[in-house]
Design a protein around this motif. Structure first.
Motif, PDB file in Angstrom:
ATOM      1  N   UNK A   5      67.134   9.826  36.083  1.00  0.00           N
ATOM      2  CA  UNK A   5      66.133  10.594  35.827  1.00  0.00           C
ATOM      3  C   UNK A   5      65.643  11.387  35.944  1.00  0.00           C
ATOM      4  N   UNK A   6      66.127  12.025  35.089  1.00  0.00           N
ATOM      5  CA  UNK A   6      66.388  13.893  35.379  1.00  0.00           C
ATOM      6  C   UNK A   6      67.803  14.513  36.029  1.00  0.00           C
ATOM      7  N   UNK A   7      68.675  13.355  35.934  1.00  0.00           N
ATOM      8  CA  UNK A   7      69.366  14.053  37.276  1.00  0.00           C
ATOM      9  C   UNK A   7      71.117  13.752  35.412  1.00  0.00           C
ATOM     10  N   UNK A   8      71.361  14.590  35.210  1.00  0.00           N
ATOM     11  CA  UNK A   8      72.448  14.281  34.650  1.00  0.00           C
ATOM     12  C   UNK A   8      74.137  14.801  35.072  1.00  0.00           C
ATOM     13  N   UNK A   9      74.831  14.118  35.086  1.00  0.00           N
ATOM     14  CA  UNK A   9      76.326  14.390  35.255  1.00  0.00           C
ATOM     15  C   UNK A   9      77.008  15.288  34.024  1.00  0.00           C
ATOM     16  N   UNK A  10      78.205  16.229  34.597  1.00  0.00           N
ATOM     17  CA  UNK A  10      78.267  17.066  33.212  1.00  0.00           C
ATOM     18  C   UNK A  10      79.863  17.285  33.287  1.00  0.00           C
ATOM     19  N   UNK A  11      80.996  17.257  32.721  1.00  0.00           N
ATOM     20  CA  UNK A  11      82.445  17.375  32.672  1.00  0.00           C
ATOM     21  C   UNK A  11      82.487  18.515  31.933  1.00  0.00           C
ATOM     22  N   UNK A  12      83.272  19.324  32.221  1.00  0.00           N
ATOM     23  CA  UNK A  12      84.142  20.392  31.854  1.00  0.00           C
ATOM     24  C   UNK A  12      85.263  20.501  31.086  1.00  0.00           C
ATOM     25  N   UNK A  41      88.983  27.487  34.071  1.00  0.00           N
ATOM     26  CA  UNK A  41      87.700  26.280  34.948  1.00  0.00           C
ATOM     27  C   UNK A  41      87.250  27.655  35.835  1.00  0.00           C
ATOM     28  N   UNK A  42      88.072  28.185  36.202  1.00  0.00           N
ATOM     29  CA  UNK A  42      87.551  29.433  37.447  1.00  0.00           C
ATOM     30  C   UNK A  42      86.274  29.465  37.143  1.00  0.00           C
ATOM     31  N   UNK A  43      85.740  29.993  35.717  1.00  0.00           N
ATOM     32  CA  UNK A  43      84.768  30.752  35.115  1.00  0.00           C
ATOM     33  C   UNK A  43      83.509  30.382  34.897  1.00  0.00           C
ATOM     34  N   UNK A  44      83.586  27.957  35.052  1.00  0.00           N
ATOM     35  CA  UNK A  44      82.402  27.703  35.557  1.00  0.00           C
ATOM     36  C   UNK A  44      81.793  27.869  36.208  1.00  0.00           C
ATOM     37  N   UNK A  45      80.219  27.834  36.147  1.00  0.00           N
ATOM     38  CA  UNK A  45      79.699  27.019  37.831  1.00  0.00           C
ATOM     39  C   UNK A  45      79.659  25.447  38.519  1.00  0.00           C
ATOM     40  N   UNK A  46      80.695  25.069  38.160  1.00  0.00           N
ATOM     41  CA  UNK A  46      80.675  23.886  38.946  1.00  0.00           C
ATOM     42  C   UNK A  46      80.988  23.352  39.969  1.00  0.00           C
ATOM     43  N   UNK A  47      80.374  22.199  40.363  1.00  0.00           N
ATOM     44  CA  UNK A  47      80.569  21.928  42.148  1.00  0.00           C
ATOM     45  C   UNK A  47      81.894  21.580  41.934  1.00  0.00           C
ATOM     46  N   UNK A  48      82.367  20.700  41.697  1.00  0.00           N
ATOM     47  CA  UNK A  48      84.015  20.276  41.742  1.00  0.00           C
ATOM     48  C   UNK A  48      85.053  20.197  40.667  1.00  0.00           C
ATOM     49  N   UNK A  49      86.550  20.889  41.213  1.00  0.00           N
ATOM     50  CA  UNK A  49      87.858  21.214  40.198  1.00  0.00           C
ATOM     51  C   UNK A  49      88.115  19.936  40.158  1.00  0.00           C
ATOM     52  N   UNK A  50      88.929  20.164  39.001  1.00  0.00           N
ATOM     53  CA  UNK A  50      89.958  19.264  39.140  1.00  0.00           C
ATOM     54  C   UNK A  50      91.413  19.585  39.550  1.00  0.00           C
ATOM     55  N   UNK A  51      91.853  19.031  40.508  1.00  0.00           N
ATOM     56  CA  UNK A  51      93.391  19.887  40.461  1.00  0.00           C
ATOM     57  C   UNK A  51      94.687  18.230  40.168  1.00  0.00           C
ATOM     58  N   UNK A  52      95.819  18.860  39.257  1.00  0.00           N
ATOM     59  CA  UNK A  52      96.255  17.656  38.973  1.00  0.00           C
ATOM     60  C   UNK A  52      97.877  17.622  39.658  1.00  0.00           C
ATOM     61  N   UNK A  53      97.492  17.606  40.898  1.00  0.00           N
ATOM     62  CA  UNK A  53      98.230  17.650  42.420  1.00  0.00           C
ATOM     63  C   UNK A  53      99.248  16.545  41.925  1.00  0.00           C
ATOM     64  N   UNK A  54     100.615  16.676  42.522  1.00  0.00           N
ATOM     65  CA  UNK A  54     101.014  15.834  43.395  1.00  0.00           C
ATOM     66  C   UNK A  54     101.081  15.078  43.754  1.00  0.00           C
ATOM     67  N   UNK A 105      83.871  26.574  44.022  1.00  0.00           N
ATOM     68  CA  UNK A 105      82.713  25.653  43.721  1.00  0.00           C
ATOM     69  C   UNK A 105      83.332  25.415  45.400  1.00  0.00           C
ATOM     70  N   UNK A 106      83.118  24.094  45.630  1.00  0.00           N
ATOM     71  CA  UNK A 106      82.479  23.350  47.140  1.00  0.00           C
ATOM     72  C   UNK A 106      82.884  22.971  47.441  1.00  0.00           C
ATOM     73  N   UNK A 107      83.433  21.501  46.494  1.00  0.00           N
ATOM     74  CA  UNK A 107      84.383  20.671  46.143  1.00  0.00           C
ATOM     75  C   UNK A 107      85.539  20.773  45.297  1.00  0.00           C
TER      76      UNK A 107
END
Length: 194
Positions: A5-12, A41-54, A105-107
Motif C-alpha cells: 500500500x502506497x509504495x510503488x516500484x518504478x522502472x525507467x 540513466x544518470x539524468x534519473x533520480x533513481x535508487x539504482x542503475x543497471x550495469x549490463x557488464x561482463x 544513485x546509491x546502488x
C-alpha cells in the motif's frame, strides 16, 4: 506496479538514441510501473542503475566506463561482490547489487549481458532477457547484505539498453526481451499476492 500500500516500484527505461527510445516506447506501452526516458540513466533520480557488464565485473567500455567515471569506487565494489559470491565470474542470468560509493544513485545492479569484456553477441541472443530477468528477480526477491529486502530500499531503477552497445543487439530485440522479463517477473508477484 504496487507491491505494498502506497509504495510503488518504478522502472525507467533509458535511451540516448532515437531507435532505442522508440523501441522502449513501443514495447512498454500500457505497462504499469514502466516509464521511458529519452536521455541518460544518470539524468534519473533513481535508487539504482543497471550495469549490463561482463561476467568478470570489468567496467571499461560502453556505459560501464561511464559508470566507472561517475562512481570511482563502483568497479571495485562489483569485482569484490563477484569474487565473494560467485568465485570471480557472475554468470549471464545472475545479478548482484553493490553501493556506487555516491549518494545518488546509491546502488548499482550488475547484470552481465556477456561473459567476456567487449564480446559481440549473436543477433538472436537471449542475453538481454536473462540479464533483465536477473535484475527483476533480485529487485523483487533479493536481500541486501544487512538483510533488508532490495525492493524495500530500491524503489526506482534506471535501466539502459541491455546488450545494445558493445554487444550489438538491436534496440527492438532488447526492448522485446526486457519487457518479456518484466511481464514474467511481475506476473509472478501479482499471482502470489492475488
Amino acid at each position: 506496479m504496487t507491491d505494498a500500500p502506497g509504495r510503488s516500484l518504478r522502472l525507467v527505461l533509458c535511451a540516448v538514441d532515437n531507435a532505442l527510445a522508440e523501441a522502449w516506447l513501443a514495447e512498454a506501452e500500457g505497462r504499469d510501473g514502466i516509464v521511458v526516458h529519452h536521455g541518460s540513466v544518470l539524468d534519473i533520480g533513481a535508487d539504482a542503475v543497471v550495469s549490463p557488464a561482463n561476467s568478470h565485473g570489468w567496467m571499461r567500455g560502453g556505459i560501464d566506463a561511464m559508470y566507472a567515471r561517475a562512481f570511482p569506487a563502483v568497479q571495485q565494489n562489483v569485482r569484490s561482490a563477484v569474487l565473494a559470491y560467485h568465485g570471480g565470474e557472475l554468470p549471464v542470468g545472475e545479478a548482484v547489487i553493490v553501493p556506487t560509493g555516491e549518494v545518488a544513485p546509491f546502488w548499482l545492479i550488475s547484470a552481465p549481458t556477456m561473459r567476456e569484456p567487449g564480446e559481440r553477441l549473436p543477433a538472436d541472443s537471449v542475453h538481454p532477457y536473462l540479464a533483465a530477468r536477473a535484475v527483476f528477480r533480485l529487485w523483487l526477491h533479493g536481500r541486501l547484505d544487512e538483510g533488508s529486502p532490495v525492493r524495500e530500499v530500491v524503489r526506482t531503477i534506471a535501466m539502459p539498453g541491455l546488450g545494445t552497445g558493445v554487444g550489438g543487439i538491436s534496440p527492438r530485440t532488447c526492448a522485446r526481451q526486457v519487457v518479456a522479463a518484466w511481464d514474467e517477473a511481475f506476473s509472478e508477484i501479482t499471482t502470489s499476492n492475488g
